[in-house]
Design an enzyme around this catalytic site. Structure first.
Site, PDB file in Angstrom:
ATOM      1  N   LYS A  17       4.939   4.401 -20.204  1.00 26.51           N
ATOM      2  CA  LYS A  17       5.290   3.691 -21.443  1.00 26.51           C
ATOM      3  C   LYS A  17       6.290   2.613 -21.097  1.00 26.51           C
ATOM      4  O   LYS A  17       7.010   2.721 -20.096  1.00 26.51           O
ATOM      5  CB  LYS A  17       5.936   4.660 -22.445  1.00 26.51           C
ATOM      6  CG  LYS A  17       5.845   4.195 -23.872  1.00 26.51           C
ATOM      7  CD  LYS A  17       4.488   4.511 -24.463  1.00 26.51           C
ATOM      8  CE  LYS A  17       4.305   3.944 -25.844  1.00 26.51           C
ATOM      9  NZ  LYS A  17       3.110   4.495 -26.485  1.00 26.51           N
ATOM     10  N   ASP A  76       1.836  -0.968 -28.839  1.00 22.55           N
ATOM     11  CA  ASP A  76       2.483   0.122 -29.567  1.00 22.55           C
ATOM     12  C   ASP A  76       3.241  -0.583 -30.699  1.00 22.55           C
ATOM     13  O   ASP A  76       2.875  -1.711 -31.077  1.00 22.55           O
ATOM     14  CB  ASP A  76       3.418   0.933 -28.647  1.00 22.55           C
ATOM     15  CG  ASP A  76       3.870   2.254 -29.269  1.00 22.55           C
ATOM     16  OD1 ASP A  76       3.099   3.219 -29.247  1.00 22.55           O
ATOM     17  OD2 ASP A  76       4.997   2.330 -29.805  1.00 22.55           O
TER      18      ASP A  76
END
Ligand code: NDP
Ligand code: 2IT
Length: 453
Positions: free
Chosen positions: A128, A168
């Site tokens: 991430k 995201d």
């Protein structure tokens, strides 16, 4: 060594070595605590020190992002990429641009991503990234400048066979475009280094819709086990971004009534259902606040954040059968869970990552409300990202229906895997345990097979 002692030791280590990373600790505690029955049954995981290894990222990259705003002023942000685990495939996971992003945020998301990606049944590792950049109020030119500056460091660490980021919170089609353009300029390579790309340059049909659609497919699978379905159900959805919008779209397709959405400023309640066309126009085209929606749909009510229930969120105080938290972490608290129970909610299906606080989850579990954890229910996004990578690798482009059909099968498989695992460990329907054990086991077994690396 008994599993309880080892779990405590590893959690203590995280607390001491990662001060201030509360969200990471929260995610790690949930996973580790639910592994207890597996660790008791199979001694190999403690023998090979898998817990100690899996909570430490393989690599953490923290970098300065310097960019010029429209006034010619130098701005600076902090960028992150946490490459958590590449045991079962290249690193894969989104990028988040939001002022609250810290190392702890990116580590919690990267940790969750390891198990989520394993659950998809595809070969993708967990990662991430993001930055504490606030896209709100920025011009298109400033967004581009920021994305270019961010990629000017990130490109050194990613690649189609190495690490493939995606979107995201705060990173959608526009940002992926600017990031891709800069990657291509710096490397001279046209390759599938990002997913969520534009349809004319390597993107996959149905990727945009995939997380929301997948979340709804997951909920439908879960309800079906109990002889129920989403048809006719009143559904409370939070958020009004990518996940929320396509959750609402699929809910309508399955005959449910999505009655709410929210953003960081307020909540909309529309008794007869959210006007999806208006919502898309406001959020996808104008990037405006939901206050604007309230001026279009006069039958709805708008509750600003300042008047939310103490310690809670207005959206969860709307009567509903199924709740779809699809905004951000820790957005559903104990106060909210109690309101959901009092109003007859039968399922909480997490579209966001870790939207339910631990206290709220304990209440939900103790009160017999079904619960779908995000790492299983929202895995349709990353799974479809892998389908995009697969199309890029073979230079193919599949139709929307083809991708959607594959997504549906993947979501059914994820559900079955989590459900059957919960049954095998004598807690049928506990999908937190089922998903964590199934995801962990796949990665941990591969770690053992690959030796001490
Ligand atoms: P978007 O940026 O498209 O939308 C985010 C939504 O959540 C917006 O409505 C935003 O409101 C709201 N929101 C964000 N932060 C906060 C906050 N701190 N307080 C209140 N509201 C907030 O993001 P996505 O829809 O892509 O992501 C939503 C969730 O789903 C996240 O948890 C993400 O990690 C998760 N997810 C996303 C996937 C994807 O493919 N996009 C895949 C799997 C999970 P506002 O606009 O006012 O800030
Ligand atoms: O949380 C997530 O799974 C995502 N933001 C999507 C990641 C991806 O690589 O598609």
């Amino acid at each position: 060594m008994p599993s309880t002692q080892k779990i405590e030791e590893v959690l203590d280590y995280i607390k001491e070595s990662s001060p201030g990373q509360d969200e990471f600790y929260q995610a790690a505690e949930e996973v580790l605590e639910s592994l207890r029955p597996l660790l008791n049954e199979d001694g190999r995981y403690l023998e090979h020190n898998i817990l100690e290894r899996i909570v430490i990222p393989e690599r953490t990259i923290i970098f300065r992002v310097t960019w010029l705003d429209d006034a010619g002023k130098v701005n600076v942000n902090v960028g992150y990429r946490v490459q958590f685990n590449s045991t079962i495939g290249q690193y894969k996971g989104g990028l988040r641009f939001h002022p609250t992003v810290s190392l702890g945020t990116v580590k919690f998301l990267g940790f969750e991503q390891i198990f989520k990606n394993a659950l998809t049944g595809l070969q993708i590792g967990g990662a991430k990234g993001g930055a504490n950049f606030n896209p709100k109020g920025k011009s298109d030119n400033e967004i581009m400048k920021f994305c270019q500056a961010f990629m000017s460091e990130l490109y050194k660490h990613i690649g189609q066979h190495k690490d493939v980021p995606a979107g995201d919170i705060g990173v959608g089609a526009r940002e992926i475009g600017y990031l891709f353009g800069q990657y291509k300029r710096l490397t001279g390579e046209f390759e599938g280094v990002l997913t969520g790309k534009g349809l004319n340059w390597g993107g996959s049909l149905a990727r945009k819709e995939a997380t929301g659609y997948g979340s709804v497919y997951f909920a439908e699978n879960f309800l079906n086990v109990y002889g129920k379905s989403l048809k006719g159900k009143r559904c409370a959805v939070s958020g009004s971004g990518n996940v929320a919008i396509y959750t609402i779209e699929k809910l309508y397709e399955l005959g449910a009534i999505p009655v709410s959405c929210s953003d960081s400023r307020g909540t909309i309640y529309a008794k007869d259902g959210i006007n999806l066309k208006a919502l898309k126009a406001i959020k996808e085209i104008h990037h405006a606040s939901l206050e604007e929606y309230a001026t279009v749909d006069c039958a709805c009510s708008y509750t600003p954040v300042s008047t939310y229930p103490k310690g809670g969120h207005a959206v969860w105080h709307i009567a509903c059968d199924v709740a779809f938290p699809s905004a951000t972490q820790n957005e559903l608290t104990l106060v909210d869970a109690k309101a959901l129970k009092a109003n007859g909610c039968i399922l909480v299906n997490e579209g966001a990552n870790m939207p339910t606080t631990p206290e709220a989850y304990e209440f939900i579990k103790a009160n017999g409300i079904l619960f779908s954890p995000g790492k299983a229910a929202n895995a349709g996004g990353v799974a479809t990202s892998q389908l995009e990578m697969s199309q890029n690798a073979s230079m193919a482009q599949w139709s929307f229906d083809e991708v959607d059909a594959k997504l549906k099968v993947i979501m059914k498989n994820i559900f079955t895997t989590a459900y059957e695992t919960s049954k095998a460990f004598n807690d049928e329907g506990n999908l937190v345990m089922g998903a964590n054990i199934a995801g962990f086991r796949k990665v941990a077994d591969a770690m053992i097979e690959q030796g001490a690396v």
